[in-house]
Design an enzyme around this catalytic site. Structure first.
Site, PDB file in Angstrom:
ATOM      1  N   CYS A  29      11.564 -19.557 -36.930  1.00  0.00           N
ATOM      2  CA  CYS A  29      12.016 -20.808 -37.542  1.00  0.00           C
ATOM      3  C   CYS A  29      13.517 -21.020 -37.313  1.00  0.00           C
ATOM      4  O   CYS A  29      13.926 -21.283 -36.189  1.00  0.00           O
ATOM      5  CB  CYS A  29      11.611 -20.829 -39.014  1.00  0.00           C
ATOM      6  SG  CYS A  29      11.514 -22.513 -39.629  1.00  0.00           S
TER       7      CYS A  29
ATOM      8  N   HIS B 132       6.479 -19.002 -40.134  1.00  0.00           N
ATOM      9  CA  HIS B 132       6.942 -17.808 -40.862  1.00  0.00           C
ATOM     10  C   HIS B 132       5.809 -16.783 -41.047  1.00  0.00           C
ATOM     11  O   HIS B 132       5.180 -16.772 -42.114  1.00  0.00           O
ATOM     12  CB  HIS B 132       7.412 -18.211 -42.261  1.00  0.00           C
ATOM     13  CG  HIS B 132       8.682 -18.970 -42.307  1.00  0.00           C
ATOM     14  ND1 HIS B 132       9.888 -18.405 -42.627  1.00  0.00           N
ATOM     15  CD2 HIS B 132       8.941 -20.272 -42.069  1.00  0.00           C
ATOM     16  CE1 HIS B 132      10.831 -19.318 -42.600  1.00  0.00           C
ATOM     17  NE2 HIS B 132      10.284 -20.471 -42.268  1.00  0.00           N
TER      18      HIS B 132
ATOM     19  N   GLU C 100       6.070 -13.806 -41.830  1.00  0.00           N
ATOM     20  CA  GLU C 100       6.436 -12.891 -42.936  1.00  0.00           C
ATOM     21  C   GLU C 100       6.012 -13.454 -44.288  1.00  0.00           C
ATOM     22  O   GLU C 100       6.046 -12.750 -45.292  1.00  0.00           O
ATOM     23  CB  GLU C 100       7.940 -12.586 -42.891  1.00  0.00           C
ATOM     24  CG  GLU C 100       8.865 -13.658 -43.446  1.00  0.00           C
ATOM     25  CD  GLU C 100       9.021 -14.889 -42.544  1.00  0.00           C
ATOM     26  OE1 GLU C 100       8.356 -14.970 -41.491  1.00  0.00           O
ATOM     27  OE2 GLU C 100       9.804 -15.781 -42.913  1.00  0.00           O
TER      28      GLU C 100
HETATM   29  N1  LIG Z   1      12.252 -22.557 -42.545  1.00  0.00           N
HETATM   30  C1  LIG Z   1      13.282 -22.660 -41.767  1.00  0.00           C
HETATM   31  O1  LIG Z   1      13.778 -21.696 -41.201  1.00  0.00           O
HETATM   32  C2  LIG Z   1      13.840 -24.040 -41.639  1.00  0.00           C
HETATM   33  C3  LIG Z   1      14.788 -24.215 -40.501  1.00  0.00           C
HETATM   34  C4  LIG Z   1      15.741 -25.343 -40.822  1.00  0.00           C
HETATM   35  N2  LIG Z   1      15.067 -26.605 -40.793  1.00  0.00           N
HETATM   36  C5  LIG Z   1      16.897 -25.335 -39.815  1.00  0.00           C
HETATM   37  O2  LIG Z   1      17.107 -26.269 -39.140  1.00  0.00           O
HETATM   38  O3  LIG Z   1      17.610 -24.382 -39.744  1.00  0.00           O
END
Ligand SMILES: NC(=O)CC[C@H](N)C(=O)O
Length: 220
Positions: A92, A198, A200
């Protein structure tokens, strides 16, 4: 077992402790790993350079990049992730932080320019549009056809800039999305993994972390 591998989880910001727990639970559960494995959080250059692999967690990529610069870790992180002997997994915000190119708000983030893709941040909208979708990952993880993938303000990969070295592992099917799906998991060479979701946060489901350990950490 003579050799030990150390996996670091970048702990500047975000969902790092969940990765530590999942990795530790894999180590405790699977007795057939052919090397001893240790997991540690990483906040300093000294902690970083003890590691053979690094997980860069989800969180807020803008904050993560800023904290890395303010704590003077950025240059070491840059050299570490670009070392082909190290394994890197970005989830992410971690995926955003390692990418070459961002479609939006790119000037706020100094990325590590490791993964040769263009990323679209917050591709599914706001926090309230977060979702969990069962995904079939059995093309790269044996028998894993129902993994509960959690997407929280998740990015997607808009374009692969180096198709020779970046392999798409999974395309997500959503209503209104391009016909062949949105790219949410990739592998670059044999040492870099990136996921928009995610793993995790999949409670009691260790399959993705076990895959990272077996296919990346233990193969080197
Ligand atoms: N769950 C997340 O890691 C979100 C990422 C977040 N939208 C970003 O731009 O960093």
């Amino acid at each position: 077992m003579s050799e030990t591998r150390c996996i670091g989880v970048l702990a500047l910001q975000g969902a790092f402790i969940e990765h530590v727990h999942h990795l530790q639970r894999c180590i405790d559960k699977f007795s057939d790993y052919d090397k001893a494995i240790r997991v540690t959080t990483v906040r300093t250059a000294q902690e970083l350079w003890q590691c053979d692999g690094l997980v860069i967690p989800g969180g807020e990529s803008t904050a993560m990049s800023l904290i890395a610069q303010r704590t003077n870790l950025y240059d070491d992180l840059y050299r570490f992730v670009h070392d082909p002997n190290k394994c890197i997994w970005g989830t992410c915000a971690g995926l955003i932080f390692i990418s070459d190119n961002l479609m939006t708000q790119g000037n706020l983030i100094n990325t590590l320019k490791l993964l040769h893709v263009t990323v679209k941040r917050n591709a599914f909208g706001r926090q309230a549009q977060s979702f969990i979708q069962k995904c079939d990952f059995s093309n790269f993880i044996d028998n894993c056809n129902d993994f509960p993938a959690t997407f929280i303000r998740a990015p997607v990969i808009d374009e692969i800039l180096d198709p020779e070295n970046v392999e798409v592992l999974y395309r997500l099917d959503k209503p209104d999305c391009p016909q062949d799906g949105l790219i949410v998991a990739v592998k670059q060479n044999d040492n870099i993994l990136a996921t928009s979701f995610h793993p995790e946060l999949a409670e009691d489901d260790l399959r993705f972390h076990d895959y990272f350990i077996r296919e990346f950490i233990l193969k080197r």
